[in-house]
Write an enzyme that holds these catalytic residues in place. Structure first.
Site, PDB file in Angstrom:
ATOM      1  N   HIS A 144       0.803  -1.225   0.000  1.00  0.00           N
ATOM      2  CA  HIS A 144       0.000   0.000   0.000  1.00  0.00           C
ATOM      3  C   HIS A 144       0.836   1.274   0.000  1.00  0.00           C
ATOM      4  O   HIS A 144       0.286   2.362   0.171  1.00  0.00           O
ATOM      5  CB  HIS A 144      -0.927   0.053   1.214  1.00  0.00           C
ATOM      6  CG  HIS A 144      -1.983  -1.006   1.226  1.00  0.00           C
ATOM      7  ND1 HIS A 144      -3.262  -0.799   0.773  1.00  0.00           N
ATOM      8  CD2 HIS A 144      -1.933  -2.287   1.638  1.00  0.00           C
ATOM      9  CE1 HIS A 144      -3.975  -1.908   0.913  1.00  0.00           C
ATOM     10  NE2 HIS A 144      -3.182  -2.832   1.442  1.00  0.00           N
ATOM     11  N   LYS A 199      -8.465  13.739   5.340  1.00  0.00           N
ATOM     12  CA  LYS A 199      -7.617  12.548   5.325  1.00  0.00           C
ATOM     13  C   LYS A 199      -6.602  12.686   6.448  1.00  0.00           C
ATOM     14  O   LYS A 199      -6.478  13.762   7.047  1.00  0.00           O
ATOM     15  CB  LYS A 199      -6.906  12.379   3.969  1.00  0.00           C
ATOM     16  CG  LYS A 199      -6.247  13.657   3.437  1.00  0.00           C
ATOM     17  CD  LYS A 199      -5.659  13.442   2.034  1.00  0.00           C
ATOM     18  CE  LYS A 199      -6.607  13.734   0.900  1.00  0.00           C
ATOM     19  NZ  LYS A 199      -6.831  12.621  -0.009  1.00  0.00           N
ATOM     20  N   ARG A 200      -5.871  11.590   6.732  1.00  0.00           N
ATOM     21  CA  ARG A 200      -4.821  11.679   7.735  1.00  0.00           C
ATOM     22  C   ARG A 200      -3.881  12.836   7.399  1.00  0.00           C
ATOM     23  O   ARG A 200      -3.590  13.103   6.235  1.00  0.00           O
ATOM     24  CB  ARG A 200      -4.015  10.367   7.758  1.00  0.00           C
ATOM     25  CG  ARG A 200      -4.662   9.279   8.567  1.00  0.00           C
ATOM     26  CD  ARG A 200      -4.893   9.699   9.986  1.00  0.00           C
ATOM     27  NE  ARG A 200      -3.677   9.666  10.746  1.00  0.00           N
ATOM     28  CZ  ARG A 200      -3.440   8.799  11.724  1.00  0.00           C
ATOM     29  NH1 ARG A 200      -4.341   7.907  12.070  1.00  0.00           N
ATOM     30  NH2 ARG A 200      -2.302   8.829  12.387  1.00  0.00           N
ATOM     31  N   LYS A 260       0.776  14.179   1.868  1.00  0.00           N
ATOM     32  CA  LYS A 260      -0.573  14.519   1.394  1.00  0.00           C
ATOM     33  C   LYS A 260      -0.745  16.024   1.217  1.00  0.00           C
ATOM     34  O   LYS A 260      -1.725  16.498   0.657  1.00  0.00           O
ATOM     35  CB  LYS A 260      -1.623  13.970   2.362  1.00  0.00           C
ATOM     36  CG  LYS A 260      -1.660  12.436   2.422  1.00  0.00           C
ATOM     37  CD  LYS A 260      -2.684  11.953   3.444  1.00  0.00           C
ATOM     38  CE  LYS A 260      -2.656  10.450   3.681  1.00  0.00           C
ATOM     39  NZ  LYS A 260      -3.303   9.665   2.615  1.00  0.00           N
ATOM     40  N   THR A 269      -8.673   6.574  -1.674  1.00  0.00           N
ATOM     41  CA  THR A 269      -9.990   5.988  -1.883  1.00  0.00           C
ATOM     42  C   THR A 269     -11.082   7.025  -1.651  1.00  0.00           C
ATOM     43  O   THR A 269     -12.180   6.900  -2.199  1.00  0.00           O
ATOM     44  CB  THR A 269     -10.217   4.780  -0.943  1.00  0.00           C
ATOM     45  OG1 THR A 269      -9.691   5.105   0.344  1.00  0.00           O
ATOM     46  CG2 THR A 269      -9.522   3.550  -1.477  1.00  0.00           C
ATOM     47  N   LYS A 285     -14.917   8.294  -3.475  1.00  0.00           N
ATOM     48  CA  LYS A 285     -16.171   8.552  -2.766  1.00  0.00           C
ATOM     49  C   LYS A 285     -16.732   9.921  -3.131  1.00  0.00           C
ATOM     50  O   LYS A 285     -17.947  10.076  -3.360  1.00  0.00           O
ATOM     51  CB  LYS A 285     -15.954   8.465  -1.248  1.00  0.00           C
ATOM     52  CG  LYS A 285     -15.520   7.082  -0.783  1.00  0.00           C
ATOM     53  CD  LYS A 285     -15.044   7.067   0.669  1.00  0.00           C
ATOM     54  CE  LYS A 285     -14.339   5.752   0.967  1.00  0.00           C
ATOM     55  NZ  LYS A 285     -13.596   5.776   2.252  1.00  0.00           N
TER      56      LYS A 285
HETATM   57  F1  GPW Z   1       1.884   2.614   4.761  1.00  0.00           F
HETATM   58  N1  GPW Z   1      -2.360   3.448   3.517  1.00  0.00           N
HETATM   59  C1  GPW Z   1      -2.863   3.747   4.767  1.00  0.00           C
HETATM   60  F2  GPW Z   1       1.128   1.387   3.189  1.00  0.00           F
HETATM   61  O1  GPW Z   1      -3.974   4.232   4.925  1.00  0.00           O
HETATM   62  F3  GPW Z   1       0.939   0.774   5.209  1.00  0.00           F
HETATM   63  N2  GPW Z   1      -2.110   3.477   5.868  1.00  0.00           N
HETATM   64  C2  GPW Z   1      -0.885   2.895   5.782  1.00  0.00           C
HETATM   65  O2  GPW Z   1      -0.230   2.686   6.818  1.00  0.00           O
HETATM   66  C3  GPW Z   1      -0.397   2.529   4.503  1.00  0.00           C
HETATM   67  C4  GPW Z   1      -1.144   2.843   3.387  1.00  0.00           C
HETATM   68  C5  GPW Z   1       0.911   1.824   4.419  1.00  0.00           C
HETATM   69  C6  GPW Z   1      -3.225   3.785   2.372  1.00  0.00           C
HETATM   70  C7  GPW Z   1      -2.539   4.518   1.219  1.00  0.00           C
HETATM   71  O3  GPW Z   1      -1.834   5.632   1.700  1.00  0.00           O
HETATM   72  C8  GPW Z   1      -3.626   4.975   0.253  1.00  0.00           C
HETATM   73  O4  GPW Z   1      -3.053   5.621  -0.862  1.00  0.00           O
HETATM   74  C9  GPW Z   1      -4.458   3.779  -0.189  1.00  0.00           C
HETATM   75  O5  GPW Z   1      -5.574   4.215  -0.935  1.00  0.00           O
HETATM   76  C10 GPW Z   1      -4.955   2.992   1.015  1.00  0.00           C
HETATM   77  O6  GPW Z   1      -3.873   2.632   1.883  1.00  0.00           O
HETATM   78  C11 GPW Z   1      -5.662   1.718   0.627  1.00  0.00           C
HETATM   79  O7  GPW Z   1      -4.887   0.992  -0.287  1.00  0.00           O
END
Ligand code: GPW
Length: 844
Positions: free
Chosen positions: A382, A577-578, A583, A688, A692
């Site tokens: 991710h 978002k976070r 970002k 994501t 939405k």
């Molecule tokens: F770093 N994402 C997240 F890859 O929400 F683990 N937390 C995390 O710790 C990580 C990824 C990690 C997110 C991505 O930033 C986002 O771009 C993506 O849409 C989402 O994961 C679902 O795939």
């Protein structure tokens, strides 16, 4: 055979006692009153809205259970191959509304509670979010569970039952983020079934003794043993009986206390062991995108996170294996019956754990075991951000999981031998690919382990998957062949993210398409039929009126929760978002300041021609992420100044909404005209929420990054607002920053002016923000100075476009119409077909 014998007693007596799914309003009111009276021990006289929510939830839960039982029995009988989704996070949000939607009982419940003197909307508001996740990664897991059940695919989720979910965010008078615990289980949770009989023992520490018989086996003993107890959460599919399961593990001490220590008079040591067992599932780690190694935590914190990961993977694997063994098939058939999806590297210890079980307990050979393992696991990456790639210090792994470290070293040895064979003498390559990174201490590279232990690896959007292939796992592509490395673009569930959060729009779509809702909500490509109506003036007016009412709903929410008055005759511009530097919320707030300065410099006559705008931010910062917290502080203090400025406040308002959550997103997203997804190119794997917003007819302002690119491909580039440098330029720009820095005054005067105003104290003590501003002045890793001018230009294009209201609404309709691809149903079907090799298994 169809003529199975009834297992116990008299079939008729059983059947007479069995409950079906409620059908009429009268069934529902009966069940509601019954639960109020017996489960809750309350009566009409003392039932408040919260009690009524609980009674409604218990009634709905009974319906879910009927379907859940049938689904599980069906799976046991048919024994299809199943997939297991291992995720440390499941960001579920509220359940009641979703459960009723999926059961098809929303109308009936609404009518029922009304007859009993309650208003359904008020009851729904009483439910607390289940917030067992940080952000996108955890919410994706929740959407995938909804889609698996809705598409009748046999998928179980496995996670942890944290006592405390993501912290509650408070904002201090100075604008600082404060964190408060989220004791979400302090009321009884009607959505889970405690399975106090489903337990496993999980070992930590101790000694691993390799056997001397040359078998490669070892004996792991001693140390601490902790119990894992199962709690099941029902996951109903939409308009189907299929109700899947999410199993969450809770830790508890194996014994209440250690009698030996107790008798020896060492009371404290006896109690300590039980304390630390319970601690394992006590709290969700709030660090998003951070390898614990860089999280600046005490060693104790790191060790606990490692224990969480092992506790959860060990219990889940034991449970999966027990289920498989009940079928009586030989262990070598395991990959034909189970696919295990690793949601990021967090569950990667499942790979050495399965090796351990197969070798030490099942007594298979190394090769047989490795064959099974590499046909069972699938790994989703991710992120390509280096600081987010998990690494565990070798001494820590050795201490907590001595047998697993041996196995990891053995995997590495065989692996590097194979690499050496294919690329003889390439020592740099061996060092790059090794599971162990040299250094003090040495570290285990979890992404490498997840990659080589899996059947397939995927990224979460086209660009991201390509970056995985060409950057972080390039050597692995060269070694194993490119076909192992795929893409599954993320998706979101249209049930929650359109029908539930924006039911007026959903109803208008149903009416317009003349297709039943239960059809198009499961076949989202049908939305394309809306394109034919963009030229229909009456339709456009209805479309726009719904957006307006959604803005008013948001404004009411802000009024009641914060006591602030938001104007609704303005464009709503949203970034939620976070908080993270990549970002670039900082780019957004600096853009807001730029707009404010521009408005200030205008005459009233000039100003009156400007687009009115309300800017919303929401999001949490990791508690130890100093720069992210400073960004929140800046946003809050800018808001304070500009919302009070009589010259500009009719044209620009700014709000930071505290404590962002799934349920807040459900109010914000439908109200947005434009949303911002402005990560530095190449850093946001997918995103994501972009999907939405677009699904709800909000337009997108973004960089050429992640899933933004595929959204633009669908809706057409003239319906999105793109700006900024592209991914291939990023590396070179960073090089320029480092070796040929240009002063900001020269490179980007507009930005320099904004930074100077902040420094000079326009928004309170300027000195406070210096560390934040310095990230831009020095190094500027996320390229704000490179993208600022084109960002401001893009914002101006958004303003111009919005002033042509009719054309804007057409863009909005076209955007929703083209979102079919981004249903999580499409994504989960891709996993089922191209990765797991699973079939739809409807309840017969
Ligand atoms: F770093 N994402 C997240 F890859 O929400 F683990 N937390 C995390 O710790 C990580 C990824 C990690 C997110 C991505 O930033 C986002 O771009 C993506 O849409 C989402 O994961 C679902 O795939």
């Amino acid at each position: 055979t169809g003529k199975e014998k009834w297992p116990k007693g008299e079939e008729e007596v059983w059947k007479a006692g069995m409950r079906g799914v409620d059908k009429d309003v009268s069934d529902i009111t009966k069940s509601f009153v019954n639960h109020a009276q017996t489960s809750l021990a309350r009566q009409a006289y003392n039932l408040d809205d919260f009690g009524a929510y609980e009674a409604a939830a218990l009634a709905a839960r009974d319906d879910l259970l009927v379907n859940w039982n049938e689904t599980q029995l069906n799976y046991t009988r048919k024994n299809p191959k199943r997939a297991y989704y291992l995720s440390l996070e499941f960001l579920m949000g509220r359940t009641l509304d979703n459960a009723l939607l999926n059961l098809g009982l929303k109308g009936e419940f609404e009518e029922g509670v009304k007859k009993l003197g309650f208003n359904m909307e008020d009851l729904l508001e009483k439910e607390r979010d289940a917030a067992l996740g940080n952000g996108g990664l955890g919410r994706l897991a929740a959407c995938y569970l909804d889609s698996s059940a809705s598409q009748e695919i046999p998928v179980w989720g496995y996670g942890l039952r944290y006592q405390y979910g993501i912290f509650q965010q408070l904002i201090s008078p100075e604008g600082n983020q404060l964190e408060a615990p989220d004791p979400w289980l302090e009321h009884q949770n009607p959505w889970e079934l405690p399975r106090l009989d489903v337990t496993y023992e999980v070992r930590f520490y101790g000694h691993a003794e390799r056997s001397s018989d040359g078998s490669g086996r070892a004996n792991w003993s001693g140390g601490q043993e902790v119990m894992a107890v199962a709690y099941d959460v029902m996951i109903p599919g939409y308009n189907t009986k299929t109700t899947n399961n999410l199993r969450l593990w809770q830790s508890k001490p194996k014994r209440g206390f250690d009698l030996n220590s107790f008798n020896a008079g060492n009371y404290e040591a006896a109690v300590e062991s039980s304390n630390s067992a319970a601690a394992i599932t006590s709290v969700l780690y709030p660090n998003d995108h951070t390898s614990t190694d860089l999280a600046n935590e005490a060693t104790v914190g790191k060790e606990l996170r490692l224990k969480q990961q092992y506790f959860w993977t060990a219990a889940s694997l034991a449970d999966i294996l027990r289920r498989f063994k009940n079928t009586g098939k030989p262990i070598t058939d395991f990959p034909d019956y189970a696919a295990i999806q690793l949601n990021d590297t967090h569950p990667t210890l499942a790979i050495p754990e399965l090796m351990r079980i197969l070798i030490d307990e099942e007594e298979l050979s190394w090769n047989q075991a490795w064959q099974i393992v590499t046909n069972t696991f699938f790994y989703t990456n991710h992120t390509v951000l280096p600081e987010a790639l998990e690494k565990w210090a070798v001494p820590l792994v050795e201490h907590v999981l001595p047998r697993h470290l041996q196995i990891i070293y053995d995997i590495n040895m065989y692996f590097l031998q194979a690499v050496e064979k294919k690329f003889p003498g390439d020592r740099d390559r061996l060092a790059r690919m090794s599971l162990i990174e040299e250094g003090y201490p040495k570290q285990v590279r979890m992404a490498h382990l997840a990659c080589i232990g899996s059947r397939k690896v995927n990224g979460v959007a086209e660009l991201h998957s390509e970056l995985v292939r060409t950057t972080i796992l390039k050597d692995f592509v060269e070694f194993e062949g490119v076909s192992k490395f795929g893409n599954v673009t993320n998706g979101v569930t249209p049930r929650r993210w359109l029908d539930q959060c924006n039911h007026e729009l959903s109803d208008l779509i149903t009416k317009t398409l003349k297709i039943e809702k239960k059809v198009w909500l499961k076949d989202l490509a049908k939305l394309e039929g809306l394109l034919a109506f963009t030229e229909d003036k009456n339709f456009r007016e209805q479309w726009a009126a719904i957006k307006q009412r959604n803005k008013e709903r948001l404004a009411r929410h802000v009024q009641t929760t914060l006591g602030l008055t938001v104007r609704t005759d303005a464009m709503f511009d949203v970034q939620i978002k976070r908080l993270h530097e990549y970002k670039r919320q900082t780019l957004n707030i600096l853009g807001v300041i730029h707009r404010y300065l521009t408005l200030k410099s205008m005459t009233p006559a000039e100003r009156s021609k400007c687009n009115r705008k309300v800017v919303f931010f929401a999001g949490k910062a990791a508690p130890a992420y100093y720069i992210a917290k400073l960004t929140i502080r800046l946003i809050v203090n800018v808001a304070r100044v500009i919302n009070a400025d009589a010259d500009t406040k009719d044209f620009l308002q700014l709000y930071f909404l505290p404590d962002y959550s799934v349920s807040l997103a459900e109010v914000l997203i439908p109200a947005s005209d434009i949303s911002q997804h402005i990560s530095t190119a190449g850093t946001e794997a997918s995103g994501t929420s972009n999907m939405k917003f677009c699904l709800n007819g909000g337009l997108l302002l973004g960089t050429v990054d992640g899933a933004n690119i595929e959204i633009a491909e669908e809706v057409g580039e003239n319906n999105v607002f793109f700006f900024g440098h592209l991914t291939p330029a990023v590396e070179d720009l960073r090089y320029q920053h480092a070796y040929h820095p240009v002063p900001i005054e020269q490179k980007c005067p507009a930005l320099a002016k904004v930074l100077n105003e902040v420094s000079a104290g326009m928004f309170g003590d300027g000195g406070v923000y210096e560390p934040l501003l310095n990230t831009i002045r020095q190094g500027d890793y996320y390229l704000l100075t490179d993208d600022f001018d084109s960002y401001i230009a893009a914002l101006a294009m958004v303003d111009d476009a919005y002033l042509d209201r009719d054309e804007w609404i057409k863009k909005s309709i076209r955007t929703t119409a083209k979102m079919g691809k981004f249903s999580s149903d499409r994504a989960i079907l891709e996993y089922a077909e191209s990765y797991w090799n699973l079939e739809q298994t409807p309840v017969s």
